[in-house]
Design an enzyme around this catalytic site. Structure first.
Site, PDB file in Angstrom:
ATOM      1  N   GLN A   2       1.942  -6.054  -3.271  1.00 33.47           N
ATOM      2  CA  GLN A   2       2.370  -6.165  -1.863  1.00 33.47           C
ATOM      3  C   GLN A   2       3.671  -5.371  -1.673  1.00 33.47           C
ATOM      4  OE1 GLN A   2       1.345  -9.492  -3.469  1.00 33.47           O
ATOM      5  NE2 GLN A   2      -0.548  -8.490  -2.997  1.00 33.47           N
ATOM      6  N   ASP A  52       0.813  -1.228   0.000  1.00 38.32           N
ATOM      7  CA  ASP A  52       0.000   0.000   0.000  1.00 38.32           C
ATOM      8  C   ASP A  52       0.842   1.272   0.000  1.00 38.32           C
ATOM      9  OD1 ASP A  52      -2.248  -1.644   0.103  1.00 38.32           O
ATOM     10  OD2 ASP A  52      -2.228  -1.677   2.292  1.00 38.32           O
ATOM     11  N   LYS A  77       1.950   2.218  -5.078  1.00 34.93           N
ATOM     12  CA  LYS A  77       2.481   1.655  -6.332  1.00 34.93           C
ATOM     13  C   LYS A  77       1.537   1.918  -7.503  1.00 34.93           C
ATOM     14  CE  LYS A  77       2.440  -2.369  -4.345  1.00 34.93           C
ATOM     15  NZ  LYS A  77       2.086  -2.016  -2.969  1.00 34.93           N
ATOM     16  N   GLY A 137      -4.566  -4.126  -3.855  1.00 34.90           N
ATOM     17  CA  GLY A 137      -5.570  -3.090  -4.118  1.00 34.90           C
ATOM     18  C   GLY A 137      -4.782  -1.864  -4.516  1.00 34.90           C
ATOM     19  N   HIS A 138      -4.778  -1.551  -5.796  1.00 36.06           N
ATOM     20  CA  HIS A 138      -3.964  -0.449  -6.306  1.00 36.06           C
ATOM     21  C   HIS A 138      -4.896   0.680  -6.737  1.00 36.06           C
ATOM     22  CE1 HIS A 138      -0.328  -3.292  -7.181  1.00 36.06           C
ATOM     23  NE2 HIS A 138      -0.727  -3.298  -5.925  1.00 36.06           N
ATOM     24  N   THR A 139      -4.722   1.850  -6.113  1.00 33.43           N
ATOM     25  CA  THR A 139      -5.657   2.952  -6.316  1.00 33.43           C
ATOM     26  C   THR A 139      -5.103   4.008  -7.257  1.00 33.43           C
ATOM     27  OG1 THR A 139      -6.205   2.592  -4.005  1.00 33.43           O
ATOM     28  CG2 THR A 139      -7.175   4.537  -5.043  1.00 33.43           C
ATOM     29  N   GLY A 176     -10.876  -2.948   3.283  1.00 32.96           N
ATOM     30  CA  GLY A 176     -11.434  -1.867   4.090  1.00 32.96           C
ATOM     31  C   GLY A 176     -10.923  -1.875   5.530  1.00 32.96           C
TER      32      GLY A 176
END
Ligand code: GDP
Ligand code: IMO
Ligand code: MG
Length: 432
Positions: free
Chosen positions: A226, A13, A16, A40-42, A304
């Site tokens: 990761q 997190d 990336k 989870g890539h935002t 979440g």
């Protein structure tokens, strides 16, 4: 020959996804090489947020080809949901933009059931996985019982492999974990439509595509998932994920030789976070940690869950530079640290009265270390709207300089917000 790896230098997190999206404007290919939908890539573009789990973070650039290669564990139902959401939002209009390897491992519903059952059985000792079936899928690969994505297109092979694999699994689910079992026929009928929907993205040999691209001078970006400290071999075992998260894994996961990698960009936040269980030497279980969590919106993009927060850990970062061969650094979320009287940086650990400047690779020792924290003056200004480096407050540049000097590796990108445009370049890293 231009291969660049973007790798998480902390516990995941780090940002990336944002960085890969920014770099992808100049990339011909973006490649996922390990992990699965635990990632989870935002990406935030013009205020619109996209969270990607399996589709590479270059997908918002229509001219960039995205590849999901053999090292990835693909939730074949989940990736279709992701594809459909992207299409509904006007992206991925041309299926040629996304190639999914036949050799990737398929994650099926029973892998998730196993993940959940095992975590429940571990109770207080649980890893705190994302529940995405990652461990069980990699176990299947290693024990030669995996269903590969390519098997979905051959019903006879698929049936035979499912029958073989499920025999042992159903026994454990029923008798050891005491949870519902799975029927081959149910999975077969579910996968019939999945195979049809995945067919437009089918690629028999992603390694060949990437090697050709590299040989013809195309720019290939390898997107890590990761982070270093979650690596199966070099992370805080057993509190890790089940794949190799290091830059070297780009070679094995995508099927290229190490000589193709020119740059390894280590991505790190201005502080540290971790989701799930395991040692975290600089964790702040106080109001300061809470402030970082709220200001940084540190809640998991996949589950979440709230992320644990703490000061920047230079010992862990130096370790990440070493085990990945990081050549350049990207410092993310610097804006989040505004509003602290002082900012802490961990420069060493104390263990049994002894001072350590190298990370003890044994998790149980790491659990017992005491961080040595140095404090620098903080800054109050909101830096998220700045457009040039020279406008950064003095205390902020002092913080950056201190980190750069300690790490002995250039910090070439500074991120001051989630948006694409909230990126300050010290040195262009991935441009034409
Ligand atoms: P990844 O898994 O490494 O791609 O990172 P995540 O997307 O899980 O988490 C990073 C979070 O921080 C996301 O919500 C991003 O939108 C956000 N983000 C990325 N860079 C910055 C930054 O420089 N400042 C702030 N405030 N948020 C950022
Ligand atoms: P990105 O790519 C942060 C953590 C989980 C758990 C451990 C094992 O978004 O940085 P798993 O489901 O992989 O078996 O869980 O690894 N974890 C992550 N933490 N970011 C991630 O991905 C993660 N992927 C897995 O929280 O502690
Ligand atoms: Mg993430």
């Amino acid at each position: 020959m231009s291969g660049t790896v973007v790798v998480g230098a902390q516990w995941g997190d780090e940002g990336k996804g944002k960085l890969v999206d920014v770099f992808a404007a100049n990339a011909d290919f973006v490649v996922r090489y390990q992990g699965g939908a635990n990632a989870g890539h935002t990406l935030v573009v013009n205020g619109i947020k996209t969270v990607l789990h399996l589709v590479p973070s270059g997908i918002l650039h229509p001219e960039t080809t995205c590849l999901v290669t053999s090292g990835v564990v693909v939730d074949v139902i989940g990736i279709l949901n992701e594809i459909n959401a992207l299409k509904a939002n006007g992206h991925l209009q041309n299926p040629k933009q996304l190639l999914i390897s036949d050799l990737a491992t398929a994650i099926l519903p029973y892998h998730k059931a196993f993940d959940a059952a095992r975590e429940a059985a571990l109770s207080d000792e649980k890893i705190g996985t994302t529940g995405r079936g990652i461990g069980p899928a990699y176990e299947d690969r290693a024990s030669r019982l995996a269903i590969l994505v390519g098997d979905l297109y051959d019903r006879d092979t698929l049936k035979k492999k499912l029958e073989m694999g499920l025999r042992e699994k159903n026994f454990l689910l029923e008798h050891y974990y005491k949870v519902p079992t799975f029927k081959v026929d149910d999975i077969m009928s579910q996968l019939e439509q999945v195979a049809k929907d995945l067919a437009p993205y089918r690629c028999r040999d992603t390694s060949s595509v990437i090697n050709k691209a590299l040989k013809t001078g195309k720019r290939v970006l390898f997107e890590g998932a990761q982070g270093t400290m979650l690596d199966i071999l070099h992370g805080t075992y057993p509190y890790v994920t089940s794949s190799s998260t290091l830059a070297g894994s780009a070679c094995t996961g995508a099927g290229i030789g190490p000589t193709h990698i020119q740059k390894v960009i280590g991505v790190f936040k201005a502080y540290t976070t971790r989701v799930g269980s395991g040692p975290f030497p600089t964790e702040l279980a106080d109001e300061v940690g809470k402030k970082i969590q709220m200001d940084g919106n540190e809640f998991g993009s996949t589950t979440g869950r709230s992320r644990r927060c703490g000061w920047l850990d230079l010992v862990a970062l130096k370790y990440a530079i070493r085990v990945n061969g990081i050549t350049n650094l990207a410092l993310m979320k610097l804006d989040v640290l505004s509003g602290h009287e002082r900012v802490g940086i961990c420069t060493g650990y104390k263990l049994n009265g002894e001072m350590l400047t190298d990370l003890p690779p044994n998790s149980y020792e790491l659990e017992r270390v005491e961080p040595v924290i140095e404090y620098l003056p903080g800054w109050k200004e909101d830096i998220s709207k700045l457009t040039t480096l020279k406008d950064l407050p003095r205390a902020t540049t002092n913080y950056i300089d201190y980190i750069g000097t300690q790490l002995g590796t250039p910090i070439d990108v500074i991120s001051i917000g989630p948006g694409r445009d909230q990126t300050l370049w010290v040195k262009p890293l991935f441009t034409n």
